[in-house]
Enzyme design. Sequence first.
Site, PDB file in Angstrom:
ATOM      1  N   LEU A 128      60.629 -21.783 -19.154  1.00  0.00           N
ATOM      2  CA  LEU A 128      60.472 -22.010 -17.722  1.00  0.00           C
ATOM      3  C   LEU A 128      59.283 -21.205 -17.179  1.00  0.00           C
ATOM      4  CD1 LEU A 128      61.498 -23.024 -14.945  1.00  0.00           C
ATOM      5  CD2 LEU A 128      63.124 -21.123 -14.924  1.00  0.00           C
ATOM      6  N   GLU A 130      55.923 -19.220 -16.309  1.00  0.00           N
ATOM      7  CA  GLU A 130      54.487 -19.436 -16.547  1.00  0.00           C
ATOM      8  C   GLU A 130      53.730 -18.227 -16.029  1.00  0.00           C
ATOM      9  OE1 GLU A 130      53.300 -23.184 -14.853  1.00  0.00           O
ATOM     10  OE2 GLU A 130      54.835 -24.280 -15.988  1.00  0.00           O
ATOM     11  N   GLY A 134      56.724 -16.755 -12.067  1.00  0.00           N
ATOM     12  CA  GLY A 134      57.768 -15.889 -12.614  1.00  0.00           C
ATOM     13  C   GLY A 134      58.992 -15.976 -11.730  1.00  0.00           C
ATOM     14  N   GLU A 366      65.983 -12.835 -16.617  1.00  0.00           N
ATOM     15  CA  GLU A 366      67.082 -13.739 -16.202  1.00  0.00           C
ATOM     16  C   GLU A 366      67.267 -13.715 -14.678  1.00  0.00           C
ATOM     17  OE1 GLU A 366      68.998 -15.381 -18.817  1.00  0.00           O
ATOM     18  OE2 GLU A 366      69.696 -16.567 -17.129  1.00  0.00           O
ATOM     19  N   GLU A 370      66.192  -8.259  -7.464  1.00  0.00           N
ATOM     20  CA  GLU A 370      65.852  -8.469  -6.051  1.00  0.00           C
ATOM     21  C   GLU A 370      66.324  -9.862  -5.615  1.00  0.00           C
ATOM     22  OE1 GLU A 370      63.826  -7.208  -8.306  1.00  0.00           O
ATOM     23  OE2 GLU A 370      63.146  -5.287  -7.520  1.00  0.00           O
TER      24      GLU A 370
HETATM   25  C1  LIG Z   1      61.267  -9.838 -22.819  1.00  0.00           C
HETATM   26  C2  LIG Z   1      61.264 -10.992 -21.873  1.00  0.00           C
HETATM   27  C3  LIG Z   1      61.954 -12.152 -22.209  1.00  0.00           C
HETATM   28  C4  LIG Z   1      61.889 -13.267 -21.361  1.00  0.00           C
HETATM   29  N1  LIG Z   1      62.482 -14.456 -21.767  1.00  0.00           N
HETATM   30  C5  LIG Z   1      62.249 -15.577 -21.053  1.00  0.00           C
HETATM   31  C6  LIG Z   1      62.666 -16.864 -21.558  1.00  0.00           C
HETATM   32  O1  LIG Z   1      63.273 -16.971 -22.630  1.00  0.00           O
HETATM   33  N2  LIG Z   1      62.362 -17.974 -20.841  1.00  0.00           N
HETATM   34  C7  LIG Z   1      61.693 -17.902 -19.651  1.00  0.00           C
HETATM   35  O2  LIG Z   1      61.449 -18.956 -19.054  1.00  0.00           O
HETATM   36  N3  LIG Z   1      61.294 -16.709 -19.126  1.00  0.00           N
HETATM   37  C8  LIG Z   1      61.540 -15.543 -19.810  1.00  0.00           C
HETATM   38  N4  LIG Z   1      61.108 -14.319 -19.333  1.00  0.00           N
HETATM   39  C9  LIG Z   1      60.441 -14.254 -18.032  1.00  0.00           C
HETATM   40  C10 LIG Z   1      61.302 -13.580 -16.974  1.00  0.00           C
HETATM   41  O3  LIG Z   1      62.319 -14.454 -16.573  1.00  0.00           O
HETATM   42  C11 LIG Z   1      60.353 -13.149 -15.836  1.00  0.00           C
HETATM   43  O4  LIG Z   1      59.700 -11.976 -16.277  1.00  0.00           O
HETATM   44  C12 LIG Z   1      61.067 -12.905 -14.531  1.00  0.00           C
HETATM   45  O5  LIG Z   1      61.484 -14.130 -13.989  1.00  0.00           O
HETATM   46  C13 LIG Z   1      60.164 -12.204 -13.508  1.00  0.00           C
HETATM   47  O6  LIG Z   1      58.923 -12.831 -13.395  1.00  0.00           O
HETATM   48  P1  LIG Z   1      57.589 -11.941 -13.475  1.00  0.00           P
HETATM   49  O7  LIG Z   1      57.700 -11.061 -14.663  1.00  0.00           O
HETATM   50  O8  LIG Z   1      56.424 -12.876 -13.421  1.00  0.00           O
HETATM   51  O9  LIG Z   1      57.629 -11.014 -12.182  1.00  0.00           O
HETATM   52  P2  LIG Z   1      57.057 -11.364 -10.709  1.00  0.00           P
HETATM   53  O10 LIG Z   1      57.570 -12.692 -10.285  1.00  0.00           O
HETATM   54  O11 LIG Z   1      55.590 -11.141 -10.699  1.00  0.00           O
HETATM   55  O12 LIG Z   1      57.775 -10.258  -9.842  1.00  0.00           O
HETATM   56  C14 LIG Z   1      57.267  -8.925  -9.726  1.00  0.00           C
HETATM   57  C15 LIG Z   1      58.149  -8.155  -8.766  1.00  0.00           C
HETATM   58  O13 LIG Z   1      58.107  -8.746  -7.459  1.00  0.00           O
HETATM   59  C16 LIG Z   1      59.430  -8.987  -7.017  1.00  0.00           C
HETATM   60  N5  LIG Z   1      59.486 -10.186  -6.184  1.00  0.00           N
HETATM   61  C17 LIG Z   1      58.879 -11.378  -6.389  1.00  0.00           C
HETATM   62  N6  LIG Z   1      59.202 -12.236  -5.427  1.00  0.00           N
HETATM   63  C18 LIG Z   1      60.052 -11.601  -4.583  1.00  0.00           C
HETATM   64  C19 LIG Z   1      60.742 -11.951  -3.390  1.00  0.00           C
HETATM   65  N7  LIG Z   1      60.657 -13.195  -2.872  1.00  0.00           N
HETATM   66  N8  LIG Z   1      61.517 -11.035  -2.785  1.00  0.00           N
HETATM   67  C20 LIG Z   1      61.630  -9.785  -3.315  1.00  0.00           C
HETATM   68  N9  LIG Z   1      61.024  -9.383  -4.450  1.00  0.00           N
HETATM   69  C21 LIG Z   1      60.221 -10.281  -5.066  1.00  0.00           C
HETATM   70  C22 LIG Z   1      60.246  -9.201  -8.285  1.00  0.00           C
HETATM   71  O14 LIG Z   1      61.636  -9.020  -8.052  1.00  0.00           O
HETATM   72  C23 LIG Z   1      59.633  -8.152  -9.197  1.00  0.00           C
HETATM   73  O15 LIG Z   1      60.199  -6.904  -8.942  1.00  0.00           O
HETATM   74  C24 LIG Z   1      61.194 -13.182 -20.133  1.00  0.00           C
HETATM   75  C25 LIG Z   1      60.547 -11.989 -19.771  1.00  0.00           C
HETATM   76  C26 LIG Z   1      60.570 -10.914 -20.623  1.00  0.00           C
HETATM   77  C27 LIG Z   1      59.821  -9.657 -20.227  1.00  0.00           C
END
Ligand SMILES: Cc1cc2nc3c(=O)[nH]c(=O)nc-3n(C[C@H](O)[C@H](O)[C@H](O)COP(=O)(O)OP(=O)(O)OC[C@H]3O[C@@H](n4cnc5c(N)ncnc54)[C@H](O)[C@@H]3O)c2cc1C
Length: 382
Positions: A128, A130, A134, A366, A370
């Site tokens: 999911l 990209e 995120g 997952e 937040e």
């Molecule tokens: C080891 C690992 C395994 C993973 N496995 C998978 C997988 O199997 N499949 C998959 O699809 N994804 C996977 N992910 C991705 C994971 O789901 C994302 O990292 C997660 O959704 C957060 O996205 P981001 O890292 O881009 O953070 P960002 O979206 O950039 O967020 C950064 C910060 O901003 C905060 N933030 C953003 N928007 C808001 C808002 N509206 N209100 C308050 N706070 C906000 C967030 O809470 C966070 O603290 C994995 C990630 C890791 C590190």
Amino acid sequence: MAIDFALGEEQRGFLDTVDRFIARHLPPAEVRRRDREHVPPYDLLPEMGEAGLLGLPVPEALGGLGRDWRDVALVQLALGRHAYMAASIFNRVIGFGAMSLLTYGSEAQRTALVPRLAQGRLLIALALTEPEAGTDAAAIRTRAERCEGGWRITGRKTWISDAGGADYMLVAVRTAPGSTGAEGVSVLLVPPTAPGIAMTRLAKVGNNAMPSWDIGFGGAVVPADALVGAEGRGFRHLMSTLHYSRASMAATVTGCAQAAVDLALAHARERRQFGRPIGSFQVLRHRLADMQMRVDQARLAVLHLAWAIATGAECRREAAQAKVIATECLQYVTDHGMQILASAGYAAESDMQRYWRDARLYSFGEGTNEIQRDIIAKELGL
Ligand SMILES: Cc1cc2nc3c(=O)[nH]c(=O)nc-3n(C[C@H](O)[C@H](O)[C@H](O)COP(=O)(O)OP(=O)(O)OC[C@H]3O[C@@H](n4cnc5c(N)ncnc54)[C@H](O)[C@@H]3O)c2cc1C
């Protein structure tokens, strides 16, 4: 919190099966080796299947045991406590793969794939996230266009767990040209080996036995019947199964949190300073009391959610709560666990440093905590 009093004969049987599986395939030294050498437990899936663990919530007609989510939660708590990496792959197969297909897959997909998941002969990853989508998952841009032979996929996914070892990925793609947000997204079943897919393994801090992948789709083609669920409703489909994967994760990390407390307790009893066990100093006694209370609270949240799922109750808030409570509990107890073990916990061979590294992922993996709090607030009517 001992929950033995709440277990029936069959549930005790499942937990005995977990104990035998762990003793045979994932004793502590083997868990450490796999973490050190970054070896995922894919080879153990058929054994987990044969033991009946992967078939727990799968209907009997599809080769499973047809048990409800309370049994799944108990097994995951136990797996998480003794071999976290086994619980993690169990999540991928059951909490995500089987429950997705059972919830929105076609009859043909369910019949062909779910029995293989239950046998441990199939692994499905979720793609999911990209680079620019995120937390805002509905902002995905990877697209699939109809072409001769099916769908042509172009775009990029990142941080996809276990994709390199998977038989398929469920890939969220934009199929309605010009659409934005949750509309116009579909889910495709894509083999990672399809021509036009480039995979790169990502280096990271922890969860070494769960490899993460960056995936480029440069015009990969999959057949028309790779569509899972209704065209354009993929985002809703993915959201409709989140409570299963959050329940799985919450149980897994709560099991791991109990392991961290067990280790800290053992150390506090054995390690002597100033002529007495460090566990006799009040500051550590209280810290350990707080740690165990946090784990017991997390276990209650996990069982509360499992009960809601088993009875078919609406559980959006319970799923978000269990996820937050359990993941923050794991961070709390591993952080304090490191403090109690001090240098002994910081050593590379210590299990505590592994728990501590792994723990850091889960307050943002997952669905970030937040966003979970936003969901809880919304469910409270705010
Ligand atoms: C080891 C690992 C395994 C993973 N496995 C998978 C997988 O199997 N499949 C998959 O699809 N994804 C996977 N992910 C991705 C994971 O789901 C994302 O990292 C997660 O959704 C957060 O996205 P981001 O890292 O881009 O953070 P960002 O979206 O950039 O967020 C950064 C910060 O901003 C905060 N933030 C953003 N928007 C808001 C808002 N509206 N209100 C308050 N706070 C906000 C967030 O809470 C966070 O603290 C994995 C990630 C890791 C590190």
